[in-house]
Write a protein that holds these residues in place. Structure first.
Motif, short mmCIF file in Angstrom:
data_model
loop_
_atom_site.label_atom_id
_atom_site.label_comp_id
_atom_site.label_asym_id
_atom_site.label_seq_id
_atom_site.Cartn_x
_atom_site.Cartn_y
_atom_site.Cartn_z
N ALA A 10 39.33 32.26 33.45
CA ALA A 10 39.93 33.46 34.35
C ALA A 10 39.71 33.13 35.84
O ALA A 10 40.61 34.06 36.58
CB ALA A 10 39.36 34.77 33.83
N LEU A 11 39.07 32.41 36.37
CA LEU A 11 39.00 32.31 37.75
C LEU A 11 40.20 32.01 38.75
O LEU A 11 40.43 32.61 39.71
CB LEU A 11 37.80 31.12 38.13
CG LEU A 11 36.53 31.20 37.93
CD1 LEU A 11 35.80 30.07 38.00
CD2 LEU A 11 35.93 32.72 38.41
N PRO A 12 41.04 31.23 38.31
CA PRO A 12 42.37 30.91 39.04
C PRO A 12 43.03 32.08 39.14
O PRO A 12 43.67 32.58 40.19
CB PRO A 12 43.07 29.99 38.33
CG PRO A 12 41.96 29.06 37.21
CD PRO A 12 40.99 30.06 37.02
N ILE A 13 43.40 32.97 38.12
CA ILE A 13 44.10 34.08 38.21
C ILE A 13 43.54 35.33 38.63
O ILE A 13 44.15 35.80 39.60
CB ILE A 13 44.76 34.60 36.84
CG1 ILE A 13 45.76 35.61 36.75
CG2 ILE A 13 43.73 34.82 35.97
CD1 ILE A 13 46.91 35.09 37.60
N VAL A 14 42.36 35.40 38.75
CA VAL A 14 41.46 36.43 39.30
C VAL A 14 41.43 36.12 40.66
O VAL A 14 41.64 37.12 41.58
CB VAL A 14 40.13 36.78 38.58
CG1 VAL A 14 39.42 37.55 39.28
CG2 VAL A 14 40.23 37.16 37.27
N GLY A 15 41.12 34.87 41.16
CA GLY A 15 41.21 34.76 42.42
C GLY A 15 42.37 34.88 43.24
O GLY A 15 42.42 35.44 44.41
N LEU A 16 43.53 34.25 42.57
CA LEU A 16 44.76 34.63 43.29
C LEU A 16 45.26 35.96 43.36
O LEU A 16 45.61 36.70 44.42
CB LEU A 16 46.12 33.86 42.38
CG LEU A 16 47.44 34.02 42.98
CD1 LEU A 16 47.50 33.49 44.00
CD2 LEU A 16 48.37 33.21 41.95
N MET B 45 31.71 39.58 33.70
CA MET B 45 32.13 40.43 34.50
C MET B 45 31.48 40.88 35.78
O MET B 45 32.43 40.77 36.67
CB MET B 45 32.38 42.12 33.69
CG MET B 45 33.55 42.13 33.07
SD MET B 45 35.02 42.19 34.04
CE MET B 45 34.73 43.52 35.08
N PRO B 46 30.34 40.93 35.79
CA PRO B 46 29.52 40.90 37.12
C PRO B 46 30.13 39.50 37.96
O PRO B 46 30.33 39.69 39.43
CB PRO B 46 28.30 40.97 36.92
CG PRO B 46 28.05 41.61 35.80
CD PRO B 46 29.32 41.02 34.82
N LEU B 47 30.00 38.42 37.54
CA LEU B 47 30.20 37.30 38.22
C LEU B 47 31.66 37.30 38.69
O LEU B 47 32.12 37.02 39.76
CB LEU B 47 29.86 36.00 37.41
CG LEU B 47 28.35 35.97 36.84
CD1 LEU B 47 28.56 34.77 36.16
CD2 LEU B 47 27.41 35.95 38.11
N LEU B 48 32.50 37.66 37.82
CA LEU B 48 33.94 37.71 38.20
C LEU B 48 34.47 38.67 39.22
O LEU B 48 35.09 38.56 40.34
CB LEU B 48 34.86 38.03 36.86
CG LEU B 48 35.08 36.69 35.87
CD1 LEU B 48 35.80 37.54 34.79
CD2 LEU B 48 35.89 35.61 36.65
N GLY B 49 33.51 39.89 39.29
CA GLY B 49 33.81 41.04 39.94
C GLY B 49 33.43 40.62 41.56
O GLY B 49 34.07 40.78 42.63
N PHE B 50 32.26 39.92 41.65
CA PHE B 50 31.71 39.49 42.65
C PHE B 50 32.92 38.40 43.45
O PHE B 50 33.04 38.36 44.75
CB PHE B 50 30.21 38.89 42.72
CG PHE B 50 29.75 38.34 44.14
CD1 PHE B 50 29.24 39.20 44.94
CD2 PHE B 50 29.84 36.92 44.52
CE1 PHE B 50 28.80 38.73 46.12
CE2 PHE B 50 29.45 36.58 45.48
CZ PHE B 50 28.72 37.22 46.45
N TYR B 51 33.11 37.40 42.52
CA TYR B 51 34.22 36.45 42.95
C TYR B 51 35.23 37.14 43.51
O TYR B 51 36.01 36.54 44.42
CB TYR B 51 34.49 35.46 41.82
CG TYR B 51 35.57 34.52 41.88
CD1 TYR B 51 35.50 33.44 42.69
CD2 TYR B 51 36.74 34.77 41.11
CE1 TYR B 51 36.34 32.77 42.86
CE2 TYR B 51 37.69 33.85 41.46
CZ TYR B 51 37.56 32.82 41.99
OH TYR B 51 38.70 31.76 42.16
#
Length: 370
Positions: A163-169, A263-269
């Motif tokens: 999920a990193l690419p779509i969440v980051g964009l 979720m915490p890691l994705l949220g911080f990212y």
């Protein structure tokens, strides 16, 4: 003219006219006379089918319709024509067909009662699912060897890393929008520099984690529901129970733990990429150097704003994963249920996340983290 449907109106000796049909009255031949028959304005008392060589359901329906419209009697029908017309009795009536509908004062209480009953049944289902989940968690805690670590790592990869690419964009663009729109409004008061405060606080405290949770609900929550629902339909879940494997331990717990951990890691990212997006706009539009923007974030954003987001993140992950797994395990009967339950998982997950975010906002304000 052989092979074509024909008709003529004969005047009878008794003064009553007869509509004589001749030739094959089939779906393939009746098109040539259909429009003329519909526009027939002469009255007749009989419809004579004695010269009809062949007839099918369409021809029988036309004969019945003509007889009903002109209140005429059908004569000379063959055995086949009689059977077809008997099967079509009532189908040529022009009355509108509508389902019976109760009165408004009856419909409204019935609809409310049905929704209340369904809500009660859904509440009991959620309680049962949570109870089964707690039992499975207790069994895993007592017997750690039953915990499926490989399944957890796999789900962490699907929920988080993929999920990193779509969440980051998404987060980068959110930071860009907040900074640009905030700068436009703050410029009216000569306070463009406060854009740093706006971007930092709103992303770390609210939008970073909230938008990530919504993205995870639409991406991973729907995947949980679809995967488990398909396994229910193909009886894989029943097969697991048959060989002594608990579906809650093997399928549900790894997915829920993966969402809670990631979720915490994705949220911080997401917060970091949103701040970078705001810094880019600050450098391009506001004349605030990129690194100055980032250093200024550390000065104007309280540390507890970061903790507010990180505290909410695992709770949001738990809610989203519970919604996806619950609806997936409730699939039954047919494949239509998979799509329905997947939609319900996304909708209920996003709704619950937004409601909980409102409660968190009130709670943290009360404890002084405003």
């Amino acid at each position: 003219m052989d092979g074509l449907a024909q008709f003529e109106v004969d005047e009878g000796a008794d003064g009553g006219a007869t509509l004589a049909l001749s030739g094959p009255y089939l779906i393939s031949t009746i098109g040539g006379v259909d429009e003329d028959l519909r526009g027939l304005d002469r009255e007749f008392s009989k419809v004579d089918l004695s010269e009809v060589s062949e007839i099918d359901t369409v021809g029988a329906w036309v004969a019945c319709s003509l007889a009903t419209e002109h209140n005429a009697e059908i004569v000379g029908a063959s055995d086949r024509a009689q059977r077809l017309m008997k099967a079509l009795e009532g189908s040529h009536e022009g009355e509108a067909v509508s389902a019976p509908r109760a009165q408004l004062l009856q419909r409204v209480p019935e609809a409310i009662g049905e929704k209340v009953y369904n809500g009660r049944r859904g509440f009991m289902g959620v309680l049962g699912f949570l109870g089964a989940l707690l039992v499975a968690a207790g069994n895993v805690i007592r017997h750690p060897s039953r915990f499926r670590s490989l399944a957890l790592v796999r789900q962490m990869e699907l929920v988080g890393v993929s999920a990193l690419p779509i969440v980051g964009l998404m987060s980068f663009l959110i930071g860009v929008v907040i900074a640009q729109q905030g700068a436009v409004q703050l410029a009216q008061f000569g306070a463009e520099t406060l854009t740093v405060n706006l971007v930092g606080r709103i992303t770390l405290r609210e939008l970073g984690v909230l938008m990530t949770a919504i993205m995870v609900a639409g991406r991973s929550g729907s995947a949980f529901a679809a995967q488990l629902g398909t396994m229910k339909l193909t009886e894989e879940v029943d097969a697991m129970r048959t060989i002594g494997i608990s579906p809650m331990e093997a399928l549900v717990i790894p997915r829920i733990l993966a969402a809670i951990i990631m979720m915490p890691l994705l949220g911080f990212y997401a917060c970091a990429t949103a701040i970078i997006g705001g810094a880019v706009i600050g450098d391009v539009m506001l004349g605030i150097p990129f690194w100055t923007f980032l250093f200024r974030i550390q000065e104007v954003v309280p540390t507890y704003d970061l903790w507010v987001g990180l505290i909410k993140a695992p709770v949001f992950g738990l809610i989203v994963s519970l919604a996806g797994c619950y609806h997936g395990m409730k699939v039954e009967n047919d494949s239509e249920q998979v799509g329905l339950r997947t939609t319900m998982a996304v909708v209920t997950g996003i709704f619950a996340v937004i409601v909980l975010d409102a409660f968190f906002a009130v709670f943290f304000t009360k404890v002084g983290w405003a």
